[in-house]
Write a protein that holds these residues in place. Sequence first.
Motif, short mmCIF file in Angstrom:
data_model
loop_
_atom_site.label_atom_id
_atom_site.label_comp_id
_atom_site.label_asym_id
_atom_site.label_seq_id
_atom_site.Cartn_x
_atom_site.Cartn_y
_atom_site.Cartn_z
N MET A 1 0.84 -1.18 0.00
CA MET A 1 0.00 0.00 0.00
C MET A 1 0.88 1.24 0.00
N ASN A 2 0.54 2.17 -0.83
CA ASN A 2 1.28 3.43 -0.92
C ASN A 2 0.74 4.41 0.12
N ILE A 3 1.54 4.69 1.14
CA ILE A 3 1.05 5.57 2.20
C ILE A 3 0.90 7.02 1.75
N GLN A 4 1.45 7.37 0.58
CA GLN A 4 1.30 8.73 0.08
C GLN A 4 -0.17 9.05 -0.20
N GLU A 5 -1.01 8.03 -0.28
CA GLU A 5 -2.45 8.23 -0.45
C GLU A 5 -3.07 8.91 0.77
N PHE A 6 -2.33 8.98 1.86
CA PHE A 6 -2.85 9.50 3.11
C PHE A 6 -2.18 10.82 3.51
N ASN A 7 -1.86 11.64 2.54
CA ASN A 7 -1.18 12.91 2.80
C ASN A 7 -1.98 13.86 3.68
N THR A 8 -3.29 13.87 3.53
CA THR A 8 -4.11 14.79 4.33
C THR A 8 -4.08 14.39 5.80
N ILE A 9 -4.07 13.09 6.06
CA ILE A 9 -3.95 12.63 7.45
C ILE A 9 -2.58 13.04 8.00
N GLY A 10 -1.55 12.89 7.20
CA GLY A 10 -0.22 13.33 7.62
C GLY A 10 -0.19 14.80 7.96
N TYR A 11 -0.84 15.61 7.11
CA TYR A 11 -0.94 17.05 7.37
C TYR A 11 -1.66 17.30 8.69
N PHE A 12 -2.76 16.60 8.91
CA PHE A 12 -3.53 16.76 10.15
C PHE A 12 -2.65 16.45 11.36
N ILE A 13 -1.92 15.35 11.31
CA ILE A 13 -1.08 14.95 12.44
C ILE A 13 0.03 15.98 12.68
N LYS A 14 0.67 16.43 11.63
CA LYS A 14 1.77 17.40 11.78
C LYS A 14 1.30 18.75 12.28
N HIS A 15 0.16 19.22 11.77
CA HIS A 15 -0.23 20.59 12.02
C HIS A 15 -1.36 20.77 13.04
N TYR A 16 -2.10 19.73 13.30
CA TYR A 16 -3.19 19.84 14.28
C TYR A 16 -2.93 18.98 15.51
N PHE A 17 -2.53 17.75 15.30
CA PHE A 17 -2.28 16.83 16.41
C PHE A 17 -0.80 16.47 16.42
N ASN A 18 0.02 17.43 16.72
CA ASN A 18 1.46 17.24 16.63
C ASN A 18 2.02 16.50 17.85
N TRP A 19 3.30 16.20 17.82
CA TRP A 19 3.95 15.37 18.83
C TRP A 19 3.87 15.93 20.24
N SER A 20 3.64 17.23 20.39
CA SER A 20 3.61 17.83 21.73
C SER A 20 2.24 17.72 22.39
N MET A 21 1.24 17.20 21.66
CA MET A 21 -0.12 17.14 22.19
C MET A 21 -0.41 15.78 22.82
N ASN A 22 -1.40 15.79 23.69
CA ASN A 22 -1.85 14.58 24.36
C ASN A 22 -3.04 14.01 23.61
N TYR A 23 -3.27 12.72 23.77
CA TYR A 23 -4.39 12.08 23.08
C TYR A 23 -5.74 12.66 23.48
N SER A 24 -5.83 13.24 24.67
CA SER A 24 -7.08 13.86 25.11
C SER A 24 -7.41 15.12 24.30
N ASP A 25 -6.42 15.65 23.58
CA ASP A 25 -6.63 16.83 22.74
C ASP A 25 -7.17 16.50 21.35
N LEU A 26 -7.27 15.24 21.03
CA LEU A 26 -7.61 14.82 19.67
C LEU A 26 -8.96 15.34 19.20
N GLU A 27 -9.98 15.26 20.04
CA GLU A 27 -11.31 15.69 19.61
C GLU A 27 -11.35 17.16 19.24
N SER A 28 -10.70 18.00 20.02
CA SER A 28 -10.68 19.43 19.69
C SER A 28 -9.87 19.69 18.43
#
Length: 94
Positions: A1-28
């Motif tokens: 499977m080519n993971i490049q198909e999931f670029n928008t999810i990657g963008y979301f993780i990098k820019h909205y749910f980044n490494w400094s956030m806690n899982y409890s922040d996901l809904e917001s």
Amino acid sequence: MNIQEFNTIGYFIKHYFNWSMNYSDLESCIEDFLMRERKEDIKSFKKEIETLYLLNNPEVIREVFYKLGNRGIPTNKGLDMIELLYMRTHEDKK
């Protein structure tokens, strides 16, 4: 499977749910993304989430989070996050 198909999810993780956030922040983070981003990006995000949810493949999920989002994630958390993302982005289909 080519993971490049999931670029928008990657963008979301990098820019909205980044490494400094806690899982409890996901809904917001989901709400912020759905309110701020362009309709085309939201549509892509929903489609990518649905694909990952239906695949239910922990290795693909972990690879997407790690390679596209620069965030390592335990298998159980990855599956739980995709389920939550799917439920929140597809509520209108219920």
